[in-house]
Design an enzyme around this catalytic site. Structure first.
Site, short mmCIF file in Angstrom:
data_model
loop_
_atom_site.label_atom_id
_atom_site.label_comp_id
_atom_site.label_asym_id
_atom_site.label_seq_id
_atom_site.Cartn_x
_atom_site.Cartn_y
_atom_site.Cartn_z
N ASP A 120 49.06 24.55 -5.18
CA ASP A 120 50.01 25.25 -6.11
C ASP A 120 50.05 24.61 -7.45
O ASP A 120 50.41 23.60 -7.59
CB ASP A 120 51.19 25.57 -5.16
CG ASP A 120 52.15 26.53 -5.82
OD1 ASP A 120 51.96 27.88 -6.08
OD2 ASP A 120 53.23 26.10 -6.11
N GLU A 133 36.36 11.49 1.53
CA GLU A 133 36.20 10.68 2.57
C GLU A 133 36.31 11.34 3.94
O GLU A 133 36.07 10.76 4.98
CB GLU A 133 37.66 9.61 2.66
CG GLU A 133 37.55 8.45 1.49
CD GLU A 133 39.19 7.92 1.52
OE1 GLU A 133 39.52 7.71 2.58
OE2 GLU A 133 39.52 7.43 0.41
#
Length: 534
Positions: free
Chosen positions: A212, A263
Site C-alpha cells: 500500500d 530468500e
C-alpha cells in the site's frame, strides 16, 4: 482520427514456476465483503476459504487479500494496530495458515496486503509516542513542535490538512485520516520491524505482498511546502506533490524487501504507485526492487479508443524499459465499479464486458477485483450507512468508496448467500435486486458476464499469445486493436468504442464480449472480440 500504430517491445518473458507472477491472473478479495462464515455480517477468512473452489473454477492463479490485521476501523483495515496478527472479526493466524494451505493444494497462491506508510493511532508505537515525546517510538513518526499553524501546506488525501494536534499541542503528520499517523522511515527501527513482519508471513507460506502507498514512506526531510495545492492529475500525483511522494530514498526500501523475498521461493511484491509519470512508476519494478507496480492508466481512462490505446502502449513501453511485466488494473476497492464508470445500465455493462476482454488479452498480469466478473454496478449506499472516511471528512461532498465494497452476491436468497441463513445484517446494506447479479444465477447463464470471464480465462491459459509474448497497439478512429503474438500464434483483441458498427479484419472467432456477435468481420458498438489469425 488517423490510424496510429505503436510497435512495442515484449515486456513479458515466458513465466516459470519461480516467476509465476509475470503472467498471473490475480483476484482481489475485499475480505470484509467476500463471504461471512459465522453469521456476524462480516466477511472472514473461513468464508474465503470455503469459496476457494469458486476461484479455481473461475480460472485465476492467485488471490490478493485486503488487510486482515487488527485495526482501529477508521479506514477499512488500512489503519493497522498489529501487523503480525489477524483481526478477530476475520479469525486468527491459524485460519490464515489454513487458507494458505488449502489454496496451495488447489494451485492458488495467496498475496497479502501490507501497509508500511502509516499505522493506526491505536498502534502501541503511537500510543507510546503520545505519552512521551522523548520516547524512541516518537522518532518513528513525523512530529512537529507546538505552533499556531501546521508546519506546512500539506493536505490529506481524505480532505483537510495533513497535520493534527496531539493533546500536548504537538503536530503529527497523516497523509490520510487523522487515525493513520505516517511513519518516519528515516528511523531504522521502522525498517527492521517491517522486515520482521515480512518474514512472519512468508514463513507461513504466503506468496508475497501488495504494498500500500509504495510511493510514499519518505517525505521531504525539511518538511517544505508542496509547490501546488492538492490536486491529483488524471493519472496520479505529479510535481504539485513533490515533497510528499516519490522521494528517492524509498527505492532502498524495496531493494531490501526484494532481498528478503528472494530468500523464499516463488514470492513477489506488487506496489501501489499512484504517480502521474508512468516511467517513474516503472522504476519501482526494476530487477532489484518490486516485481510489479500497478499501472492505473486504464482504471482512470474514459471510454475512448485513443485514451485506452495510449494507456496500453505507454504502459507496455514504460515497463519494458525495466524488463518488468505490466500489472493491469480496471477495477479495485478504491474506484467506482466499471459498469457505472462506463455509463451505467446496459451500455455500461456492455462496455465493462468489452474492457474485460482487453484486460485479459494484454501481456502481463491482470488484476480482477471481486465482483467485476459479475459486472456489478456501483451500489448506492445510504448516507447513514456509509463507513468511508472520505465521505465523512469531505462533509458528504465526496461519495466515498463504500459503493464498490458492498457484499458479494453468491445466490438468489434474500441475503444473497453472503452470510449463513438467519445471520445478522451485513456490515454494508445489500441493495435491492442485488441477487440479479448472483454467482448462482450467472453460472447457469451461457451469456452472463461470469461465463464470459471464465471462458476468457480458459482461452488465455490455452493460447500463448494471450498474456505473454509481444503486442502492438493500433487505434483507428473508435476501434482499438491489440495484436498479441507468442509461440507461433497471433490473436487480435479488437474493441469498438464508438457508436457505429465497425468492420474488422477476419480470423477465427475465439470469443466475443457480446452475444450479438456470431462471426468475425462485423463488430457492434461497445463490444470486443478475440480473433485468432489463420
Amino acid at each position: 482520427m488517423a490510424p496510429r500504430l505503436t510497435a512495442l517491445r515484449s515486456p513479458v518473458a515466458p513465466a516459470t514456476e519461480q516467476d509465476w507472477w509475470r503472467t498471473a491472473v490475480v483476484y482481489q478479495v475485499y475480505l470484509r465483503s467476500f463471504a461471512d462464515s459465522n453469521g456476524d455480517g462480516i466477511g472472514d477468512l473461513a468464508g474465503l476459504r470455503s469459496r476457494l473452489p469458486y476461484l479455481v473454477w473461475l480460472g485465476v492463479d492467485a488471490l490478493w487479500i485486503n488487510p486482515h490485521y487488527p485495526s482501529g476501523g477508521a479506514d477499512g483495515g488500512y489503519d493497522v494496530v498489529d501487523y503480525r496478527a489477524v483481526d478477530p472479526d476475520y479469525g486468527d493466524v491459524s485460519d490464515l495458515e489454513a487458507l494458505v494451505a488449502d489454496a496451495r493444494a488447489l494451485g492458488l497462491r495467496v498475496v497479502l496486503d501490507v501497509v508500511p506508510n502509516h499505522t493506526s493511532d491505536q498502534h502501541p508505537w503511537f500510543q507510546a509516542a503520545l505519552a512521551d515525546p522523548d520516547s524512541p517510538e516518537a522518532k518513528r513518526y513525523h512530529f512537529a513542535p507546538p505552533s499556531e499553524e501546521p508546519p506546512n501546506n500539506w493536505r490529506s488525501l481524505f480532505g483537510g490538512p495533513a497535520w493534527s494536534r496531539t493533546p500536548d499541542g504537538r503536530w503529527y503528520l497523516h497523509l490520510f485520516a487523522p487515525e493513520q499517523p505516517d511513519l518516519d522511515w528515516r528511523d531504522p527501527a521502522v525498517g527492521d520491524d517491517f522486515e520482521a513482519t515480512l518474514r512472519f508471513w512468508l514463513d507461513r507460506g504466503v506468496s508475497g505482498f501488495r504494498v500500500d502507498v509504495a510511493y510514499g514512506l519518505f517525505k521531504d526531510a525539511g518538511l517544505r511546502d508542496n509547490p501546488g495545492a492538492y490536486s491529483p492529475t488524471l493519472f496520479g500525483h505529479g510535481p504539485e506533490q513533490a515533497m510528499t511522494w516519490n522521494q528517492p530514498e524509498v527505492h532502498d526500501v524495496w531493494r531490501r524487501w526484494r532481498a528478503v523475498c528472494d530468500e523464499y521461493p516463488d514470492t513477489m511484491l506488487v506496489g501501489e504507485v499512484c504517480l502521474a509519470d508512468l516511467e517513474q512508476v516503472a522504476l519501482y519494478s526494476r530487477p532489484d526492487e518490486m516485481h510489479q507496480s500497478f499501472s492505473f492508466r486504464l482504471l482512470k481512462s474514459g471510454w475512448d479508443a485513443g485514451a485506452f490505446g495510449e494507456a496500453v502502449s505507454t504502459a507496455l513501453d514504460a515497463f519494458a524499459s525495466v524488463g518488468a511485466p505490466v500489472s493491469w488494473v480496471l477495477g479495485n476497492h478504491d474506484k467506482d465499479r466499471q459498469v457505472t464508470r462506463f455509463g451505467g445500465g446496459a451500455v455500461g455493462t456492455a462496455r465493462a464486458r468489452a474492457a474485460a476482454l482487453l484486460l485479459m488479452a494484454l501481456p502481463g498480469s491482470p488484476y480482477l477485483y471481486a465482483g467485476d466478473e459479475l459486472a456489478l454496478p456501483q451500489a448506492v449506499v445510504p448516507d447513514e450507512a456509509k463507513r468511508d472516511p472520505i465521505f465523512h471528512r469531505s462533509g458528504g461532498a465526496r461519495a466515498g468508496r463504500d459503493g464498490c465494497r458492498v457484499p458479494m452476491p453468491w445466490n438468489e436468497s434474500p441475503g444473497v448467500g453472503f452470510s449463513p441463513d438467519g445471520a445478522a445484517d451485513p456490515w454494508l446494506p445489500i441493495p435491492e435486486g442485488w441477487d440479479h447479479h448472483a454467482v448462482s444465477r450467472q453460472s447457469r447463464d451461457g451469456g452472463s458476464a461470469l461465463t464470459l470471464h471464465r471462458r476468457a480465462l480458459a482461452l488465455r491459459a490455452a493460447h500463448p499469445a494471450l498474456g505473454s509474448g509481444t503486442a502492438t497497439v493500433q487505434v483507428d478512429g473508435d476501434v482499438l486493436t491489440v495484436t498479441c503474438t507468442g509461440d507461433g500464434e497471433t490473436v487480435r483483441c479488437v474493441l469498438n468504442m464508438g457508436t457505429a458498427t465497425a468492420l474488422v479484419p477476419g480470423g477465427t472467432l475465439l470469443l466475443a464480449s457480446s452475444t450479438a456477435v456470431k462471426a468475425a468481420g462485423v463488430l457492434p458498438p461497445d463490444a470486443a472480440v478475440w480473433l485468432l489469425e489463420d
